[in-house]
Design a protein around this motif. Structure first.
Motif, PDB file in Angstrom:
ATOM      1  N   TYR A   1      76.651  -0.652   8.368  1.00 56.58           N
ATOM      2  CA  TYR A   1      76.708  -0.046   9.597  1.00 56.58           C
ATOM      3  C   TYR A   1      75.326   0.353  10.057  1.00 56.58           C
ATOM      4  O   TYR A   1      74.235   0.616   9.582  1.00 56.58           O
ATOM      5  CB  TYR A   1      77.605   1.272   9.466  1.00 56.58           C
ATOM      6  N   ALA A   2      75.327   0.374  11.647  1.00 57.99           N
ATOM      7  CA  ALA A   2      74.139   0.993  12.242  1.00 57.99           C
ATOM      8  C   ALA A   2      74.457   1.713  13.316  1.00 57.99           C
ATOM      9  O   ALA A   2      75.377   1.221  13.947  1.00 57.99           O
ATOM     10  CB  ALA A   2      73.181  -0.153  12.472  1.00 57.99           C
ATOM     11  N   SER A   3      73.741   2.651  13.760  1.00 56.07           N
ATOM     12  CA  SER A   3      73.568   3.085  15.263  1.00 56.07           C
ATOM     13  C   SER A   3      73.042   2.178  16.207  1.00 56.07           C
ATOM     14  O   SER A   3      71.955   1.725  15.755  1.00 56.07           O
ATOM     15  CB  SER A   3      72.996   4.591  15.263  1.00 56.07           C
ATOM     16  N   ALA A   4      73.340   2.214  17.149  1.00 58.68           N
ATOM     17  CA  ALA A   4      72.938   1.233  18.406  1.00 58.68           C
ATOM     18  C   ALA A   4      72.439   1.944  19.486  1.00 58.68           C
ATOM     19  O   ALA A   4      73.262   2.834  19.884  1.00 58.68           O
ATOM     20  CB  ALA A   4      74.122   0.036  18.449  1.00 58.68           C
ATOM     21  N   THR A   5      71.703   1.319  20.129  1.00 58.73           N
ATOM     22  CA  THR A   5      71.024   2.002  21.315  1.00 58.73           C
ATOM     23  C   THR A   5      70.498   0.599  22.154  1.00 58.73           C
ATOM     24  O   THR A   5      69.779  -0.076  21.700  1.00 58.73           O
ATOM     25  CB  THR A   5      69.718   2.866  21.299  1.00 58.73           C
ATOM     26  N   VAL A   6      70.898   0.402  23.656  1.00 55.99           N
ATOM     27  CA  VAL A   6      70.490  -0.634  24.367  1.00 55.99           C
ATOM     28  C   VAL A   6      69.220  -0.217  24.916  1.00 55.99           C
ATOM     29  O   VAL A   6      69.137   0.928  25.625  1.00 55.99           O
ATOM     30  CB  VAL A   6      71.724  -0.891  25.267  1.00 55.99           C
ATOM     31  N   GLN A   7      68.234  -1.439  24.963  1.00 56.09           N
ATOM     32  CA  GLN A   7      67.006  -1.048  25.702  1.00 56.09           C
ATOM     33  C   GLN A   7      66.537  -2.324  26.312  1.00 56.09           C
ATOM     34  O   GLN A   7      66.961  -3.431  25.870  1.00 56.09           O
ATOM     35  CB  GLN A   7      65.789  -0.735  24.686  1.00 56.09           C
TER      36      GLN A   7
ATOM     37  N   SER B   1      61.948  -5.401  31.239  1.00 59.30           N
ATOM     38  CA  SER B   1      62.698  -6.621  31.540  1.00 59.30           C
ATOM     39  C   SER B   1      63.938  -5.996  32.561  1.00 59.30           C
ATOM     40  O   SER B   1      64.473  -5.061  32.230  1.00 59.30           O
ATOM     41  CB  SER B   1      63.070  -7.297  30.470  1.00 59.30           C
ATOM     42  N   ALA B   2      64.010  -6.562  33.684  1.00 59.56           N
ATOM     43  CA  ALA B   2      64.849  -6.302  34.564  1.00 59.56           C
ATOM     44  C   ALA B   2      66.411  -7.032  34.289  1.00 59.56           C
ATOM     45  O   ALA B   2      67.579  -6.391  34.688  1.00 59.56           O
ATOM     46  CB  ALA B   2      64.724  -6.880  35.951  1.00 59.56           C
ATOM     47  N   SER B   3      66.425  -8.036  33.544  1.00 58.39           N
ATOM     48  CA  SER B   3      67.601  -8.653  33.076  1.00 58.39           C
ATOM     49  C   SER B   3      67.948  -8.839  31.645  1.00 58.39           C
ATOM     50  O   SER B   3      68.997  -9.000  31.318  1.00 58.39           O
ATOM     51  CB  SER B   3      67.672 -10.088  34.029  1.00 58.39           C
ATOM     52  N   VAL B   4      67.123  -8.951  30.751  1.00 59.58           N
ATOM     53  CA  VAL B   4      67.133  -9.143  29.294  1.00 59.58           C
ATOM     54  C   VAL B   4      67.110  -7.864  28.522  1.00 59.58           C
ATOM     55  O   VAL B   4      66.208  -6.972  28.718  1.00 59.58           O
ATOM     56  CB  VAL B   4      66.093 -10.147  28.732  1.00 59.58           C
ATOM     57  N   PHE B   5      68.400  -7.526  27.829  1.00 56.32           N
ATOM     58  CA  PHE B   5      68.311  -6.370  27.170  1.00 56.32           C
ATOM     59  C   PHE B   5      68.486  -6.541  25.827  1.00 56.32           C
ATOM     60  O   PHE B   5      69.105  -7.751  25.227  1.00 56.32           O
ATOM     61  CB  PHE B   5      69.504  -5.582  27.538  1.00 56.32           C
ATOM     62  N   VAL B   6      68.055  -5.738  24.946  1.00 56.85           N
ATOM     63  CA  VAL B   6      68.086  -5.825  23.554  1.00 56.85           C
ATOM     64  C   VAL B   6      68.648  -4.662  22.639  1.00 56.85           C
ATOM     65  O   VAL B   6      68.875  -3.458  23.388  1.00 56.85           O
ATOM     66  CB  VAL B   6      66.627  -6.041  22.673  1.00 56.85           C
ATOM     67  N   ILE B   7      69.261  -5.019  21.708  1.00 55.12           N
ATOM     68  CA  ILE B   7      70.192  -3.551  20.906  1.00 55.12           C
ATOM     69  C   ILE B   7      69.223  -3.320  19.908  1.00 55.12           C
ATOM     70  O   ILE B   7      68.871  -3.986  18.939  1.00 55.12           O
ATOM     71  CB  ILE B   7      71.539  -4.269  20.491  1.00 55.12           C
ATOM     72  N   GLU B   8      68.941  -1.871  19.855  1.00 57.51           N
ATOM     73  CA  GLU B   8      68.005  -1.271  18.748  1.00 57.51           C
ATOM     74  C   GLU B   8      69.024  -0.693  17.759  1.00 57.51           C
ATOM     75  O   GLU B   8      69.859   0.130  18.109  1.00 57.51           O
ATOM     76  CB  GLU B   8      67.215  -0.174  19.104  1.00 57.51           C
ATOM     77  N   LEU B   9      68.938  -1.468  16.444  1.00 57.50           N
ATOM     78  CA  LEU B   9      70.034  -0.752  15.499  1.00 57.50           C
ATOM     79  C   LEU B   9      69.099  -0.105  14.529  1.00 57.50           C
ATOM     80  O   LEU B   9      68.047  -0.515  13.972  1.00 57.50           O
ATOM     81  CB  LEU B   9      70.701  -1.989  14.875  1.00 57.50           C
ATOM     82  N   LEU B  10      69.542   1.093  14.003  1.00 57.99           N
ATOM     83  CA  LEU B  10      68.857   1.795  13.148  1.00 57.99           C
ATOM     84  C   LEU B  10      69.807   1.910  11.719  1.00 57.99           C
ATOM     85  O   LEU B  10      70.817   1.973  11.776  1.00 57.99           O
ATOM     86  CB  LEU B  10      68.578   3.271  13.446  1.00 57.99           C
ATOM     87  N   VAL B  11      69.334   1.250  10.886  1.00 57.79           N
ATOM     88  CA  VAL B  11      69.806   0.783   9.426  1.00 57.79           C
ATOM     89  C   VAL B  11      69.327   1.701   8.449  1.00 57.79           C
ATOM     90  O   VAL B  11      68.097   1.815   8.145  1.00 57.79           O
ATOM     91  CB  VAL B  11      69.823  -0.576   9.206  1.00 57.79           C
TER      92      VAL B  11
ATOM     93  N   PRO C   1      77.340  -7.305  28.184  1.00 59.46           N
ATOM     94  CA  PRO C   1      78.426  -6.995  29.522  1.00 59.46           C
ATOM     95  C   PRO C   1      77.534  -7.126  30.946  1.00 59.46           C
ATOM     96  O   PRO C   1      76.462  -7.430  30.970  1.00 59.46           O
ATOM     97  CB  PRO C   1      78.399  -5.575  29.037  1.00 59.46           C
ATOM     98  N   LYS C   2      78.602  -7.081  31.878  1.00 56.61           N
ATOM     99  CA  LYS C   2      77.860  -7.310  33.190  1.00 56.61           C
ATOM    100  C   LYS C   2      76.973  -6.368  33.601  1.00 56.61           C
ATOM    101  O   LYS C   2      76.065  -6.572  34.365  1.00 56.61           O
ATOM    102  CB  LYS C   2      79.147  -7.275  34.020  1.00 56.61           C
ATOM    103  N   THR C   3      77.187  -5.070  33.064  1.00 56.91           N
ATOM    104  CA  THR C   3      76.287  -4.000  33.801  1.00 56.91           C
ATOM    105  C   THR C   3      75.607  -3.372  32.429  1.00 56.91           C
ATOM    106  O   THR C   3      76.526  -2.773  31.652  1.00 56.91           O
ATOM    107  CB  THR C   3      76.859  -2.955  34.617  1.00 56.91           C
ATOM    108  N   LEU C   4      74.400  -2.909  32.192  1.00 62.58           N
ATOM    109  CA  LEU C   4      73.800  -2.440  31.266  1.00 62.58           C
ATOM    110  C   LEU C   4      72.694  -1.402  31.858  1.00 62.58           C
ATOM    111  O   LEU C   4      72.082  -1.641  32.713  1.00 62.58           O
ATOM    112  CB  LEU C   4      73.040  -3.575  30.046  1.00 62.58           C
ATOM    113  N   TYR C   5      72.475  -0.335  30.939  1.00 65.61           N
ATOM    114  CA  TYR C   5      71.445   0.487  31.400  1.00 65.61           C
ATOM    115  C   TYR C   5      70.720   0.936  30.059  1.00 65.61           C
ATOM    116  O   TYR C   5      71.301   0.785  29.000  1.00 65.61           O
ATOM    117  CB  TYR C   5      71.978   1.693  32.152  1.00 65.61           C
ATOM    118  N   PRO C   6      69.401   1.421  30.284  1.00 66.63           N
ATOM    119  CA  PRO C   6      68.782   1.656  28.967  1.00 66.63           C
ATOM    120  C   PRO C   6      69.229   3.058  28.560  1.00 66.63           C
ATOM    121  O   PRO C   6      69.528   3.864  29.209  1.00 66.63           O
ATOM    122  CB  PRO C   6      67.124   1.858  29.609  1.00 66.63           C
ATOM    123  N   GLY C   7      69.344   3.161  27.057  1.00 72.07           N
ATOM    124  CA  GLY C   7      69.648   4.359  26.752  1.00 72.07           C
ATOM    125  C   GLY C   7      71.430   4.034  26.142  1.00 72.07           C
ATOM    126  O   GLY C   7      71.847   5.088  25.611  1.00 72.07           O
ATOM    127  N   LEU C   8      72.196   3.295  26.534  1.00 70.04           N
ATOM    128  CA  LEU C   8      73.234   3.173  26.201  1.00 70.04           C
ATOM    129  C   LEU C   8      73.589   3.178  24.830  1.00 70.04           C
ATOM    130  O   LEU C   8      72.925   2.360  24.167  1.00 70.04           O
ATOM    131  CB  LEU C   8      74.050   1.726  26.755  1.00 70.04           C
TER     132      LEU C   8
END
Length: 360
Positions: free
Chosen positions: A35-41, A225-235, A289-296
């Protein structure tokens, strides 16, 4: 009355015993995950800092603007660097005039060397003429010595002037180089008052308003980046050793409550955050997903193992991690994969072994 009470007690105990839940192990597939908490950046997200201090004159972009590498973001004002640039320019001009100008020290030394060369030539002629005369017994020894001394003094004087010329030329050339370096450094410091983007991307935040003081220790903007997002996972640190690059992760986001997204682990940061006792992992969406924002925000489960057609039981029936209750008493078992609900049984029981749920 006492007899009736005993009968009721026996009936109640028998009913409780009969109501104990019994199940049989089943063959099923099992997936173990971390399990990990996730944040989109945004990918390549960085905080913009100024190389110099001053006052923010104006923001040259707005939040949400698309920028290119080198696009000016902010303008900072500070009078001191501009004055330093002017002073450095004047020093460079003076150094160049001293090195190349008509009234330069080198010009004066060149004229002195020319005069010393003529004087040496004259003293040389006089000395060698007097030496020939003395060889013919004409003139005096004292006159010959005087001519030799004058000739040697002329030689020494020209040598001294030539050495001074070479040393002065080197020093003046060094002064010119130093002045030019100071001027270029001052010009660069002036350029640093316009802060530019280091990447192609989007402006996600501006932290300062015009008129506010700017220091080199505080971020001014956030660009990524305007189009490429990563998922930060805290483990959690107890799970980090189970992870490796390329593992699949299942991501659920609060903004998309009815969807599960797949992602792939791309980076594992080796340093533990001492405050949260967690490690940071980066994953990328397989199909974002079609729409992403920082911090989701959301949750992630990183799959570390999968097995098909294995013997499993509900986790609630396992006692102390390695024992189960059966009608014949407790039996020790060996376990394998686990998830939140079920656990794999390797040894100790089979599909026909009835299990009794432990009392809570």
């Amino acid at each position: 009355m006492r007899y009736l009470l005993l009968v009721l007690t026996a009936f109640f105990l028998g009913s409780c015993k009969g109501s104990q839940e019994e199940i049989l192990p089943i063959k099923s597939s099992l997936t173990e995950s971390v399990y990990a908490s996730a944040t989109v950046q945004p990918d390549s997200l960085y905080r913009v800092y100024a190389a110099v201090s001053g006052i923010l004159e104006r923001n040259l972009v707005e939040e949400g603007d698309i920028v290119q590498l080198g696009t000016p973001l902010l303008q900072i004002i500070n009078i001191a660097p501009k004055l330093n640039t002017e002073n450095a320019k004047l020093s460079l001009q003076l150094a160049e005039e001293n090195y190349n100008g008509s009234a330069a020290l080198l010009k004066d030394l060149e004229e002195q060397i020319q005069a010393a060369t003529l004087n040496l030539k004259n003293d040389s002629i006089n000395f060698f003429r007097q030496r020939r005369l003395w060889a013919q017994q004409i003139g005096s020894k004292a006159e010959l010595d005087n001519r030799r001394l004058a000739y040697e003094l002329s030689q020494n004087n020209r040598n001294i002037l030539e050495s001074r010329y070479a040393r002065s030329k080197k020093e003046l050339h060094t002064h010119v180089q130093q002045a030019r370096n100071n001027y270029e450094s001052a010009r660069i410091n002036t350029k640093d008052f316009t802060v530019s983007s280091k990447i192609n991307g989007k402006v996600y935040a501006l932290f300062k308003e015009p008129g506010e003081i700017v220091s080199t220790m505080e971020p001014l903007a956030a660009v990524g980046s305007a189009s490429v997002f990563v998922i930060e996972l805290l483990v959690d640190e107890v799970d980090i050793v189970k992870l490796s690059l390329g593992q699949e992760a299942l991501i659920s986001l609060d903004a998309y409550p009815l969807e599960i997204f797949t992602a792939t682990v791309k980076k594992i940061y080796p340093r533990k955050d001492e405050r949260s006792q967690t490690f940071k992992i980066e994953a990328v969406f397989d199909a974002p997903p079609k729409t992403l924002y920082p911090g989701l925000a959301g949750e992630g489960n990183i799959i570390i193992a999968e097995k098909e057609n294995i013997l499993t039981i509900p986790k609630a029936y396992l006692i102390d991690g390695n024992t189960v209750n059966t009608p014949n008493g407790r039996v020790e078992v060996s376990v394998g994969l686990q998830n939140l609900d079920r656990v794999e049984i390797l040894e100790g029981i089979n599909e026909n072994t009835a299990l009794i749920k432990p009392e809570e």
